[in-house]
Design a protein around this motif. Structure first.
Motif, PDB file in Angstrom:
ATOM      1  N   LYS A 188      32.025  -3.621 -17.115  1.00 47.81           N
ATOM      2  CA  LYS A 188      31.791  -2.961 -15.834  1.00 47.81           C
ATOM      3  C   LYS A 188      32.530  -3.627 -14.684  1.00 47.81           C
ATOM      4  O   LYS A 188      32.977  -2.970 -13.740  1.00 47.81           O
ATOM      5  CB  LYS A 188      30.284  -2.930 -15.532  1.00 47.81           C
ATOM      6  CG  LYS A 188      29.819  -1.682 -14.815  1.00 47.81           C
ATOM      7  CD  LYS A 188      28.305  -1.665 -14.762  1.00 47.81           C
ATOM      8  CE  LYS A 188      27.829  -0.348 -14.149  1.00 47.81           C
ATOM      9  NZ  LYS A 188      26.350  -0.293 -14.100  1.00 47.81           N
TER      10      LYS A 188
ATOM     11  N   ASP B 128      33.529   2.270 -13.256  1.00 47.43           N
ATOM     12  CA  ASP B 128      32.999   3.585 -13.611  1.00 47.43           C
ATOM     13  C   ASP B 128      32.966   3.812 -15.119  1.00 47.43           C
ATOM     14  O   ASP B 128      33.026   4.953 -15.599  1.00 47.43           O
ATOM     15  CB  ASP B 128      33.805   4.694 -12.933  1.00 47.43           C
ATOM     16  CG  ASP B 128      35.296   4.643 -13.280  1.00 47.43           C
ATOM     17  OD1 ASP B 128      35.739   3.624 -13.860  1.00 47.43           O
ATOM     18  OD2 ASP B 128      36.009   5.612 -12.950  1.00 47.43           O
TER      19      ASP B 128
ATOM     20  N   ASN C 131      30.704   6.426 -16.819  1.00 48.63           N
ATOM     21  CA  ASN C 131      31.101   7.836 -16.764  1.00 48.63           C
ATOM     22  C   ASN C 131      32.272   8.149 -17.684  1.00 48.63           C
ATOM     23  O   ASN C 131      32.460   9.289 -18.099  1.00 48.63           O
ATOM     24  CB  ASN C 131      31.493   8.218 -15.325  1.00 48.63           C
ATOM     25  CG  ASN C 131      30.305   8.160 -14.384  1.00 48.63           C
ATOM     26  OD1 ASN C 131      29.185   8.503 -14.765  1.00 48.63           O
ATOM     27  ND2 ASN C 131      30.542   7.700 -13.161  1.00 48.63           N
TER      28      ASN C 131
END
Length: 312
Positions: free
Chosen positions: A225, A230, A233
């Motif tokens: 991360k 992101d 997603n």
């Protein structure tokens, strides 16, 4: 007369030798199964579950913390795979191994290791993969794919390229393979498996399009991360397995009970300290350690059998 005296002396000596040999044999047999080994120095080894290239440097400070608690020299090293740790413990080259549940079961079956402690982690809440504030003794494996992929469920995995960990990895191989076999999907026979070092690498292989899916622990996406904000997603789960017992800290089978208690207390104390927690959490996301028993890993033996039977 002298002949009989000579024979009598010879007979006595032979009986004495036989008696000593029997005692020696009995002693050797007893020593083999004894549990009185107290280390004068401690060798600890583990396999990184992520960030394999930097993990040894992060783990080195554990040496000092454990030395302060145990009052003996401590050496921490990284192995290339879990089988190497099992072999090293079996040959008495390593005293303590950080092993996943499947690695522990293999080591225990070979008579190389006993379980000392079991790790606790924070639970994971889905969707989003965020930590809860509850400590748990198990975790899950998850299968992830790139968002927008034509793989919508485990049924779509046939003929795909999948990133996996070593075959002894519970989350990175055993659990997803076993459960999908029970659902009629034979991953080892129907797919191309790519072994990667670390669950973070499994996530990245999917993100970069090098593989179509990856078997990772829940939720290994958090590891990347920082570099890919992101990621939640971009790489998404399509399947979660049933719970897997958390990782273990194992010891040589001949280690004395007194030293085992001392070692367990040291790990429990260190993981609660600010410095110790930072080190251990960065290596394995362990938040604490609790006492455990071998029977807690019977579920692992069940899953191993499913996978091994299919491989025959």
């Amino acid at each position: 007369m002298k002949i009989w005296k000579t024979l009598a002396v010879t007979g006595t000596l032979l009986l004495a030798a036989a008696s000593l040999a029997a005692c020696s044999s009995k002693s050797s047999s007893a020593d083999k199964g004894s549990k009185d080994y107290t280390p004068k120095s401690l060798n600890i080894q583990f396999v990184p579950s992520s960030q394999a290239d930097t993990i040894e440097a992060k783990a080195k400070p554990l040496e000092k913390l454990l030395k302060n608690e145990l009052h003996i020299p401590v050496k921490v090293s990284v192995s290339t795979d879990y089988n190497s740790i099992v072999e090293a413990m079996d040959s008495k080259q390593v005293d303590v191994g950080f092993l996943p549940p499947d690695g522990y079961v293999v080591a225990h079956k070979q008579g190389a290791a006993d379980v000392l402690l079991q790790a606790e982690r924070f639970g994971i809440k889905q969707p989003g993969g965020k930590n809860t504030d509850k400590l748990v003794g198990s975790y899950r494996s998850m299968i992830v794919v790139k968002k927008g992929s034509d793989i919508k469920s485990y049924k779509d995995l046939k003929g795909k390229k999948i990133a996996v960990q070593d075959v002894t990895s519970s989350a990175g191989y055993i659990w997803p393979v076993a459960e999908l076999l029970q659902k009629g999907v034979d991953i080892p026979k129907d797919d191309t498996l790519v072994t990667v070092k670390g669950h973070d690498q499994g996530v990245m292989s999917v993100l970069n399009g090098d593989t179509d899916a990856a078997f990772i622990f829940e939720d290994a996406r958090n590891i990347v991360k920082k570099d890919v904000p992101d990621i939640m997603n971009k790489v998404v789960p399509i399947y979660f397995t049933k719970p897997i017992p958390n990782d273990t800290i194992t010891v040589r089978t001949d280690m004395s009970q007194a030293f085992r208690k001392k070692l367990a207390a040291a790990f429990k104390k260190i993981v609660k300290s600010k410095e110790g927690h930072a080190i251990i959490s960065s290596i394995y996301t362990h938040e604490g350690y609790v006492n455990t028993k071998d029977s807690n890993f019977d579920i692992v033996r069940k899953y191993d059998k499913i996978v091994n039977d299919d491989a025959k």
